[in-house]
Motif scaffolding. Structure first.
Motif, PDB file in Angstrom:
ATOM      1  N   GLN A  94     -33.334  -9.174  30.941  1.00 26.10           N
ATOM      2  CA  GLN A  94     -32.630 -10.395  30.558  1.00 26.10           C
ATOM      3  C   GLN A  94     -33.355 -11.118  29.420  1.00 26.10           C
ATOM      4  O   GLN A  94     -32.747 -11.616  28.498  1.00 26.10           O
ATOM      5  N   ASP A 104     -18.299 -17.708  26.510  1.00 27.65           N
ATOM      6  CA  ASP A 104     -17.592 -18.137  27.721  1.00 27.65           C
ATOM      7  C   ASP A 104     -16.242 -18.736  27.331  1.00 27.65           C
ATOM      8  O   ASP A 104     -16.115 -19.354  26.263  1.00 27.65           O
ATOM      9  N   TRP A 152     -27.042 -22.268  28.413  1.00 22.65           N
ATOM     10  CA  TRP A 152     -27.157 -22.592  29.834  1.00 22.65           C
ATOM     11  C   TRP A 152     -28.457 -23.336  30.141  1.00 22.65           C
ATOM     12  O   TRP A 152     -28.585 -23.940  31.199  1.00 22.65           O
ATOM     13  N   LYS A 185     -17.466 -12.329  36.632  1.00 23.14           N
ATOM     14  CA  LYS A 185     -18.257 -12.412  37.866  1.00 23.14           C
ATOM     15  C   LYS A 185     -17.326 -12.446  39.082  1.00 23.14           C
ATOM     16  O   LYS A 185     -16.109 -12.658  38.965  1.00 23.14           O
ATOM     17  N   HIS A 191     -20.140  -7.656  32.977  1.00 24.22           N
ATOM     18  CA  HIS A 191     -21.122  -8.580  33.566  1.00 24.22           C
ATOM     19  C   HIS A 191     -20.439  -9.401  34.637  1.00 24.22           C
ATOM     20  O   HIS A 191     -19.699 -10.292  34.280  1.00 24.22           O
ATOM     21  N   HIS A 207     -35.131 -14.072  29.236  1.00 28.82           N
ATOM     22  CA  HIS A 207     -35.071 -15.531  29.110  1.00 28.82           C
ATOM     23  C   HIS A 207     -36.513 -16.030  28.962  1.00 28.82           C
ATOM     24  O   HIS A 207     -37.208 -16.268  29.952  1.00 28.82           O
ATOM     25  N   TRP A 211     -28.107 -14.888  24.733  1.00 25.37           N
ATOM     26  CA  TRP A 211     -27.295 -15.512  25.803  1.00 25.37           C
ATOM     27  C   TRP A 211     -26.633 -16.774  25.266  1.00 25.37           C
ATOM     28  O   TRP A 211     -26.972 -17.882  25.577  1.00 25.37           O
ATOM     29  N   GLU A 221     -25.398 -14.974  43.002  1.00 28.53           N
ATOM     30  CA  GLU A 221     -24.852 -16.263  42.559  1.00 28.53           C
ATOM     31  C   GLU A 221     -23.383 -16.094  42.185  1.00 28.53           C
ATOM     32  O   GLU A 221     -22.906 -15.009  41.951  1.00 28.53           O
ATOM     33  N   GLN A 222     -22.711 -17.233  42.086  1.00 30.44           N
ATOM     34  CA  GLN A 222     -21.295 -17.231  41.721  1.00 30.44           C
ATOM     35  C   GLN A 222     -20.482 -16.260  42.589  1.00 30.44           C
ATOM     36  O   GLN A 222     -19.642 -15.518  42.095  1.00 30.44           O
ATOM     37  N   ALA A 276     -20.029 -14.499  29.755  1.00 31.77           N
ATOM     38  CA  ALA A 276     -21.116 -15.168  30.488  1.00 31.77           C
ATOM     39  C   ALA A 276     -20.732 -15.450  31.926  1.00 31.77           C
ATOM     40  O   ALA A 276     -21.601 -15.503  32.806  1.00 31.77           O
ATOM     41  N   ASN A 277     -19.454 -15.644  32.194  1.00 26.88           N
ATOM     42  CA  ASN A 277     -19.027 -16.003  33.556  1.00 26.88           C
ATOM     43  C   ASN A 277     -17.751 -15.323  34.035  1.00 26.88           C
ATOM     44  O   ASN A 277     -17.578 -15.135  35.220  1.00 26.88           O
ATOM     45  N   GLU A 327     -29.973 -10.731  27.681  1.00 28.18           N
ATOM     46  CA  GLU A 327     -29.672 -12.172  27.766  1.00 28.18           C
ATOM     47  C   GLU A 327     -30.722 -12.990  27.014  1.00 28.18           C
ATOM     48  O   GLU A 327     -31.152 -14.050  27.471  1.00 28.18           O
ATOM     49  N   TRP A 337     -23.848  -9.819  42.406  1.00 27.43           N
ATOM     50  CA  TRP A 337     -24.900 -10.807  42.136  1.00 27.43           C
ATOM     51  C   TRP A 337     -24.862 -11.825  43.260  1.00 27.43           C
ATOM     52  O   TRP A 337     -23.785 -12.084  43.818  1.00 27.43           O
ATOM     53  N   GLU A 378     -30.140  -8.867  39.370  1.00 24.02           N
ATOM     54  CA  GLU A 378     -31.205  -9.603  40.044  1.00 24.02           C
ATOM     55  C   GLU A 378     -31.372  -9.240  41.520  1.00 24.02           C
ATOM     56  O   GLU A 378     -31.263 -10.090  42.396  1.00 24.02           O
TER      57      GLU A 378
HETATM   58  O1  G3I Z   1     -16.366 -23.355  36.934  1.00 23.91           O
HETATM   59  C1  G3I Z   1     -16.921 -24.631  37.207  1.00 23.91           C
HETATM   60  C2  G3I Z   1     -15.989 -25.729  36.800  1.00 23.91           C
HETATM   61  O2  G3I Z   1     -14.844 -25.658  37.567  1.00 23.91           O
HETATM   62  C3  G3I Z   1     -16.699 -27.070  36.949  1.00 23.91           C
HETATM   63  O3  G3I Z   1     -15.882 -28.087  36.452  1.00 23.91           O
HETATM   64  C4  G3I Z   1     -18.025 -27.087  36.191  1.00 23.91           C
HETATM   65  C5  G3I Z   1     -18.791 -28.373  36.413  1.00 23.91           C
HETATM   66  O4  G3I Z   1     -20.166 -28.197  36.166  1.00 23.91           O
HETATM   67  O5  G3I Z   1     -18.813 -26.024  36.668  1.00 23.91           O
HETATM   68  C6  G3I Z   1     -18.222 -24.757  36.442  1.00 23.91           C
HETATM   69  O6  G3I Z   1     -19.066 -23.763  36.897  1.00 23.91           O
HETATM   70  C7  G3I Z   1     -20.221 -23.527  36.081  1.00 23.91           C
HETATM   71  C8  G3I Z   1     -20.161 -22.088  35.583  1.00 23.91           C
HETATM   72  O7  G3I Z   1     -21.346 -21.768  34.882  1.00 23.91           O
HETATM   73  C9  G3I Z   1     -18.971 -21.857  34.641  1.00 23.91           C
HETATM   74  O8  G3I Z   1     -19.064 -22.694  33.518  1.00 23.91           O
HETATM   75  C10 G3I Z   1     -21.455 -23.731  36.936  1.00 23.91           C
HETATM   76  O9  G3I Z   1     -21.585 -25.106  37.296  1.00 23.91           O
HETATM   77  C11 G3I Z   1     -22.676 -23.275  36.198  1.00 23.91           C
HETATM   78  O10 G3I Z   1     -23.793 -23.294  37.086  1.00 23.91           O
HETATM   79  C12 G3I Z   1     -22.476 -21.857  35.697  1.00 23.91           C
HETATM   80  O11 G3I Z   1     -23.637 -21.492  35.008  1.00 23.91           O
HETATM   81  C13 G3I Z   1     -23.737 -20.129  34.651  1.00 23.91           C
HETATM   82  C14 G3I Z   1     -24.902 -19.499  35.402  1.00 23.91           C
HETATM   83  O12 G3I Z   1     -25.057 -18.156  34.981  1.00 23.91           O
HETATM   84  C15 G3I Z   1     -24.706 -19.495  36.893  1.00 23.91           C
HETATM   85  O13 G3I Z   1     -25.912 -19.181  37.513  1.00 23.91           O
HETATM   86  C16 G3I Z   1     -23.997 -20.064  33.168  1.00 23.91           C
HETATM   87  O14 G3I Z   1     -22.858 -20.526  32.468  1.00 23.91           O
HETATM   88  C17 G3I Z   1     -24.302 -18.617  32.756  1.00 23.91           C
HETATM   89  O15 G3I Z   1     -24.699 -18.590  31.410  1.00 23.91           O
HETATM   90  C18 G3I Z   1     -25.430 -18.094  33.628  1.00 23.91           C
HETATM   91  O16 G3I Z   1     -25.724 -16.778  33.260  1.00 23.91           O
HETATM   92  C19 G3I Z   1     -26.724 -16.088  34.041  1.00 23.91           C
HETATM   93  C20 G3I Z   1     -26.349 -14.627  34.045  1.00 23.91           C
HETATM   94  O17 G3I Z   1     -25.032 -14.452  34.520  1.00 23.91           O
HETATM   95  C21 G3I Z   1     -27.325 -13.813  34.893  1.00 23.91           C
HETATM   96  N1  G3I Z   1     -28.681 -14.028  34.431  1.00 23.91           N
HETATM   97  C22 G3I Z   1     -29.096 -15.426  34.354  1.00 23.91           C
HETATM   98  C23 G3I Z   1     -28.137 -16.238  33.464  1.00 23.91           C
HETATM   99  C24 G3I Z   1     -28.583 -17.665  33.338  1.00 23.91           C
HETATM  100  O18 G3I Z   1     -28.525 -18.311  34.577  1.00 23.91           O
END
Ligand code: G3I
Length: 356
Positions: free
Chosen positions: A245, A58, A323, A87, A120, A247, A315, A126-127, A83-84, A275, A124, A170
């Protein structure tokens, strides 16, 4: 395999120029550490007939110099997943406004190192930016939005991604019903072929995958995905692979992993472990780390049992950036490198897995 030729050439050219690394020694661990002396996990994966062994990373992690030194080693990692930063919230934060800056950083890192890149992800639940999640779009509008997003995203990386890895990440709940997200609630399942067709039109050579968790064992979710693949194929929709994945939890790698992989392979798709991590309830113990080593070995062995298993991605490689603690309070230590970038017994498990 023709689609990968350009990227594979890049890997083999660069790999020749990299010196064999030795286990990290600067930091210490209170626990048993890895003892294998090998040129790298990707090198072992290649020797075992796989396309790659890779890791997620990331953008914020790229300021950590010791971390990047390991990440950049293309004998260790032959493939990178963002990782992010590829998205939806990162790439189309406003409708029609695409921003690939962060994704391009990861792409450039992989290309500079001669590492393959997996995309990736396209769709999805999420996000997702609010404009998608709460846009109250009609069927036609959302289909068009999905097509435009996937087509533009995959198109931006045309010829540079190994697999458009997560065309739909997912889609299912654990009971096999469809995830009731904005896509399903607005279009039923129509957004899935829309996304896949748009991605294929944008890059004819990238392999298109659906990526899921909790499909590594037989059950309603695995069956639902198998039924979806069968339907997509019957309808002539492009679908090339399944991302497992993986996990996992220490001591709980599914006993029917190989049989379950076979049931997907029987549908005519390839697959990847996309992952992988193996988490534990903290605190770490010697026993948990020993079991984790075995678990990593079991997963690598299961991949080796299939020519259709193209590669394995962890991952992220270090507990420092995993994560898991953020998502599961009191759990962690899921990666093969610890918080101090010291190799754990799990590293040896991957080595012995690839060595058969
Ligand atoms: O971008 C914001 C940032 O602005 C803020 O300051 C910070 C504070 O916590 O958060 C940041 O966002 C985070 C983002 O990652 C980027 O770092 C989110 O809170 C956090 O929830 C997010 O987590 C990611 C997660 O997906 C979201 O569901 C993980 O890094 C990432 O490894 C994870 O990856 C997923 C795969 O894409 C799909 N499969 C499941 C896997 C694990 O959840």
């Amino acid at each position: 395999m023709k689609a990968f030729t350009r990227l594979l050439t890049l890997v083999s050219l660069c790999a020749a120029a990299v010196a064999s690394p030795t286990p990290s020694a600067a930091a210490t661990s209170a626990f048993p550490t890895a003892t294998s002396v090998v040129s790298g996990l990707h090198a072992l994966a290649k020797a075992a007939g796989k396309l790659y062994f890779g890791t997620a990373t990331d953008n914020p992690e790229l300021t950590d110099t010791p971390y990047v030194a390991i990440l950049d080693d293309n004998m260790m990692f032959g493939q990178i997943t963002a990782a992010n930063s590829m998205k939806w919230d990162a790439t189309e934060p406003e409708q029609g406004v695409f921003t690939f800056d962060q994704g391009d950083v990861i792409r450039n890192l992989a290309q500079g190192n001669g590492q393959l890149l997996r995309g990736h992800n396209c769709v999805w639940h999420e996000q997702l930016p609010d404009w998608v999640a709460f846009g109250n779009f009609t069927f036609d509008e959302l289909i068009s939005i999905v097509e435009n997003h996937c087509g533009t995203l995959v198109g931006h990386y045309t010829g540079q991604i190994l697999d458009a890895d997560k065309i739909r990440a997912e889609p299912f709940n654990d009971d096999g019903t469809f995830q009731e997200d904005v896509f399903f609630n607005t279009t039923g399942t129509a957004y899935i072929p829309a996304a896949l067709n748009a991605a294929r039109a944008a890059d004819a050579n990238a392999k298109l995958y659906i990526n899921e968790f909790n499909i590594e064992f037989a059950g309603p979710k695995a069956t639902a995905l198998q039924n979806l693949i069968t339907q997509l194929k019957a309808d002539g929709v492009p679908i090339d692979g399944v991302g497992f994945q993986s996990h996992f939890i220490v001591g709980e790698v599914p006993g029917d992993l190989v049989q379950n992989f076979q049931s997907f392979v029987d549908l005519g798709v390839e697959f990847a472990i996309t992952e992988l991590d193996v988490r534990m309830t903290l605190p770490e113990t010697d026993e948990l780390l020993a079991q984790q080593k075995q678990d990593y070995e079991t997963v690598i062995n299961a991949c080796l049992a299939f020519t259709e298993c193209v590669g394995v991605t962890i991952w992220d490689f270090t507990d420092k950036f995993s994560w898991v603690p953020g998502a599961f309070p009191s759990q962690g230590a899921a990666c093969p490198w610890d918080d101090n970038l010291v190799r754990k017994p799990a590293f040896d498990g991957i080595v012995t897995g690839f060595q058969g």
